[in-house]
Enzyme design. Structure first.
Site, PDB file in Angstrom:
ATOM      1  CG  HIS A 306      -2.061   0.934   1.104  1.00 44.41           C
ATOM      2  ND1 HIS A 306      -1.961   2.276   1.364  1.00 44.41           N
ATOM      3  CD2 HIS A 306      -3.328   0.711   0.678  1.00 44.41           C
ATOM      4  CE1 HIS A 306      -3.135   2.834   1.120  1.00 44.41           C
ATOM      5  NE2 HIS A 306      -3.969   1.922   0.692  1.00 44.41           N
ATOM      6  CG  ASP A 363      -8.688  -4.099  -2.723  1.00 42.77           C
ATOM      7  OD1 ASP A 363      -9.886  -3.972  -2.441  1.00 42.77           O
ATOM      8  OD2 ASP A 363      -7.988  -3.193  -3.190  1.00 42.77           O
TER       9      ASP A 363
HETATM   10  N1  CMC Z   1       4.128  -7.560  -5.006  1.00 44.26           N
HETATM   11  C1  CMC Z   1       5.481  -7.552  -5.167  1.00 44.26           C
HETATM   12  N2  CMC Z   1       6.258  -6.455  -4.961  1.00 44.26           N
HETATM   13  C2  CMC Z   1       5.656  -5.342  -4.569  1.00 44.26           C
HETATM   14  C3  CMC Z   1       4.266  -5.273  -4.381  1.00 44.26           C
HETATM   15  C4  CMC Z   1       3.493  -6.442  -4.597  1.00 44.26           C
HETATM   16  N3  CMC Z   1       2.165  -6.434  -4.433  1.00 44.26           N
HETATM   17  N4  CMC Z   1       3.915  -4.016  -4.002  1.00 44.26           N
HETATM   18  C5  CMC Z   1       5.053  -3.316  -3.967  1.00 44.26           C
HETATM   19  N5  CMC Z   1       6.116  -4.117  -4.305  1.00 44.26           N
HETATM   20  C6  CMC Z   1       7.548  -3.740  -4.312  1.00 44.26           C
HETATM   21  C7  CMC Z   1       7.888  -2.912  -5.550  1.00 44.26           C
HETATM   22  O1  CMC Z   1       8.322  -3.738  -6.605  1.00 44.26           O
HETATM   23  C8  CMC Z   1       8.992  -2.019  -5.013  1.00 44.26           C
HETATM   24  O2  CMC Z   1      10.154  -2.799  -4.908  1.00 44.26           O
HETATM   25  P1  CMC Z   1      11.621  -2.104  -5.137  1.00 44.26           P
HETATM   26  O3  CMC Z   1      11.738  -1.099  -4.012  1.00 44.26           O
HETATM   27  O4  CMC Z   1      12.578  -3.222  -5.058  1.00 44.26           O
HETATM   28  O5  CMC Z   1      11.567  -1.449  -6.494  1.00 44.26           O
HETATM   29  C9  CMC Z   1       8.539  -1.722  -3.570  1.00 44.26           C
HETATM   30  O6  CMC Z   1       7.744  -2.862  -3.190  1.00 44.26           O
HETATM   31  C10 CMC Z   1       7.699  -0.446  -3.425  1.00 44.26           C
HETATM   32  O7  CMC Z   1       6.610  -0.539  -4.320  1.00 44.26           O
HETATM   33  P2  CMC Z   1       6.000   0.669  -5.137  1.00 44.26           P
HETATM   34  O8  CMC Z   1       5.304   0.141  -6.338  1.00 44.26           O
HETATM   35  O9  CMC Z   1       7.058   1.704  -5.343  1.00 44.26           O
HETATM   36  O10 CMC Z   1       4.950   1.219  -4.093  1.00 44.26           O
HETATM   37  P3  CMC Z   1       3.746   2.185  -4.413  1.00 44.26           P
HETATM   38  O11 CMC Z   1       3.440   2.893  -3.146  1.00 44.26           O
HETATM   39  O12 CMC Z   1       4.016   3.000  -5.627  1.00 44.26           O
HETATM   40  O13 CMC Z   1       2.558   1.169  -4.803  1.00 44.26           O
HETATM   41  C11 CMC Z   1       0.732  -0.318  -4.644  1.00 44.26           C
HETATM   42  C12 CMC Z   1       1.560   0.765  -3.935  1.00 44.26           C
HETATM   43  C13 CMC Z   1      -0.521  -0.597  -3.816  1.00 44.26           C
HETATM   44  C14 CMC Z   1       0.295   0.209  -6.021  1.00 44.26           C
HETATM   45  C15 CMC Z   1       1.575  -1.587  -4.806  1.00 44.26           C
HETATM   46  O14 CMC Z   1       1.953  -2.072  -3.533  1.00 44.26           O
HETATM   47  C16 CMC Z   1       0.866  -2.681  -5.599  1.00 44.26           C
HETATM   48  O15 CMC Z   1       0.944  -2.680  -6.834  1.00 44.26           O
HETATM   49  N6  CMC Z   1       0.158  -3.643  -4.906  1.00 44.26           N
HETATM   50  C17 CMC Z   1      -0.628  -4.650  -5.593  1.00 44.26           C
HETATM   51  C18 CMC Z   1      -1.960  -4.052  -6.041  1.00 44.26           C
HETATM   52  C19 CMC Z   1      -2.919  -3.850  -4.883  1.00 44.26           C
HETATM   53  O16 CMC Z   1      -3.102  -4.722  -4.039  1.00 44.26           O
HETATM   54  N7  CMC Z   1      -3.570  -2.678  -4.868  1.00 44.26           N
HETATM   55  C20 CMC Z   1      -4.581  -2.341  -3.857  1.00 44.26           C
HETATM   56  C21 CMC Z   1      -4.139  -1.239  -2.968  1.00 44.26           C
HETATM   57  S1  CMC Z   1      -5.195  -1.055  -1.520  1.00 44.26           S
HETATM   58  C22 CMC Z   1      -6.734  -0.606  -2.080  1.00 44.26           C
HETATM   59  C23 CMC Z   1      -6.815   0.595  -2.919  1.00 44.26           C
HETATM   60  O17 CMC Z   1      -5.978   1.492  -2.934  1.00 44.26           O
HETATM   61  O18 CMC Z   1      -7.800   0.676  -3.613  1.00 44.26           O
END
Ligand code: CMC
Length: 421
Positions: A306, A363
């Site tokens: 998140h 989720d």
């Molecule tokens: N699986 C594997 N690696 C992950 C995941 C995941 N679900 N989420 C983040 N990472 C890794 C990412 O690759 C990065 O690694 P590194 O630092 O080595 O490059 C690190 O963790 C930070 O991730 P980020 O993408 O920079 O983080 P963000 O804040 O931009 O993204 C997120 C947040 C929710 C989009 C992301 O965690 C994600 O894609 N999660 C899966 C989708 C999901 O479950 N979304 C629902 C969010 S909650 C409900 C809502 O908002 O509606």
């Protein structure tokens, strides 16, 4: 000592005011940064940027705290109804009995939608995703209620809020009925908001329908947990679109589109699809954990991580318990739940997830409940949208009442310098 932040740039010192939120969150007020220094800030994804001041929702991602208007999410989920929470978010306080009664009666009075909506609905192929249909139908509300909302008229604005809260569940349930090829249901005026939603989704013409306590209580909790989440992608979209003084209905329609994406609300559908994929592949969770960690593989563990929570998402905790209760009471033994539990356990012990503070989010478990309640996977994000509606309305209202300027970020241009054809 004066609460200012010093910025030294090219040997010159500038002072910027420090702002403190009511929970002591400090921020630098950079409204005059460009005028004073010629600089702008660069922050893709707004990871460090506060876009507004807001009194609606408090979220502490490090501590895993979520509160609406000061009330903690578990208190609300266990002790209030979704419609009370909607009132709280939009008007600032929990309703007194007479206020609640009036609010519910007004919603009942506006719950019919123009019959011509059926023509629009009919024109979509059955295979259309319900989120696309819902966004279109919500946009169409403006065509059927054309007077633009005058936010200076308390009466007009109240009416717009009631129209949305009343008609949205009807339109949402119709997207579901359309997808299933079922006759459309009209609202039942004897029922509460959540009961009525269940009625419109499930009622068959050839059978009586009475929603079970388990069903209504689970739906109520799910809707409350989704009702607001401060400046997330869809809410920021609603505020951004509304900041151009576009009306409430089109702003909400844009929010629905933003919510649809798999990184946001669409994750609840993506989680179940992922769990199904793992099950059909033989159930080897370790293989998918490895894929999630592999930087050359686009696969992500959906329902994990998140932007703001770097601790357990407090909503996920409540939903996990509710999922156990629902499956128990309905006597459902869902193999994807077993896979979900295994994945969660492995991720919580895996250094990749631990180091990055990736915990299950809201989720991860919500889809399992929806599935148990017989809601088709493509409808999960629609259910999220029904829950999020009061939050979007409250945030839109706050943005307009605070007279926020039009949202218009700047950029750092990295293209060609001037060239000739
Ligand atoms: N699986 C594997 N690696 C992950 C995941 C995941 N679900 N989420 C983040 N990472 C890794 C990412 O690759 C990065 O690694 P590194 O630092 O080595 O490059 C690190 O963790 C930070 O991730 P980020 O993408 O920079 O983080 P963000 O804040 O931009 O993204 C997120 C947040 C929710 C989009 C992301 O965690 C994600 O894609 N999660 C899966 C989708 C999901 O479950 N979304 C629902 C969010 S909650 C409900 C809502 O908002 O509606």
């Amino acid at each position: 000592m004066e609460d200012k932040v010093d910025l030294i740039y090219r040997g010159k010192s500038y002072k910027f005011p420090l702002i403190n939120g009511s929970e002591d969150e400090p921020a630098i007020d950079i409204k005059t940064l460009r005028a004073q220094t010629g600089l702008i800030t660069l922050d893709p994804g707004y990871k460090n940027t506060g876009s507004c001041e807001s009194e609606i929702t408090f979220l502490d991602g490090e501590e895993g705290i979520l509160r609406y208007r000061g009330y903690s999410i578990d208190d609300l989920a266990n002790n209030t109804s979704f419609i009370e929470v909607a009132y709280l978010l939009i008007f600032g306080d929990l309703p007194k009995l007479d206020q609640l009664q009036k609010f519910e009666d007004d919603i009942r009075d506006y719950a019919l939608v123009d019959e011509d909506f059926k023509i629009i609905l009919k024109s979509f192929p059955k295979s259309a995703h319900p989120m696309g249909i819902l966004s279109s139908l919500t946009s169409a509300l403006i065509a059927f209620n054309p007077s633009s909302v005058d936010i200076n008229s308390e009466k007009d604005f109240y009416e717009a809020i009631i129209i949305l809260l009343a008609k949205f569940p009807v339109l949402a349930s119709w997207t579901h009925r359309k997808m299933k090829g079922l006759p459309l249901n009209y609202p039942n005026y004897d029922l509460s908001y959540t009961d009525n939603l269940a009625y419109m989704i499930y009622k068959m013409p050839n059978k009586d329908f009475r929603a079970s306590t388990t069903l209504v209580s689970a739906l109520n909790k799910l809707l409350i947990l989704h009702a607001d989440h401060e400046q997330n992608c869809s809410t920021s979209t609603v505020r951004m679109v509304g900041s151009s003084h576009a009306g409430l209905f089109p702003s909400i329609a844009s929010g629905i589109s933003a919510l649809w994406g798999p990184l946001h609300g669409g994750a609840n559908q993506a989680v179940i699809e992922m769990l199904e994929e793992i099950k059909n592949d033989g159930g080897d969770t370790k293989k998918f954990m490895a894929k999630a960690k592999d930087k050359n593989d686009p696969f992500r563990l959906m329902g994990f991580g998140h932007r703001v929570y770097k601790n357990f998402d407090p909503r996920a905790k409540i939903i996990k318990t509710a999922a156990d209760e629902v499956l128990d009471e309905l006597g459902i033994n869902d193999p994807v739940l077993e896979i979900a539990k295994k994945l969660e356990q492995e991720a919580l012990e895996d250094p990749y997830f631990v180091d990055r503070k990736l915990y299950p989010n809201v989720d991860f478990y919500s889809g399992i409940i929806y599935r148990a309640l017989g809601i088709p996977t493509e409808m999960f994000t629609v259910m999220f949208a029904i829950g999020r509606l009061p939050g979007w309305i409250a945030q839109w209202k706050e943005m307009r009442f605070n007279k926020e300027p039009i949202g218009r970020p700047r950029q750092i241009y990295t293209g060609h310098k001037h060239r000739k054809v």
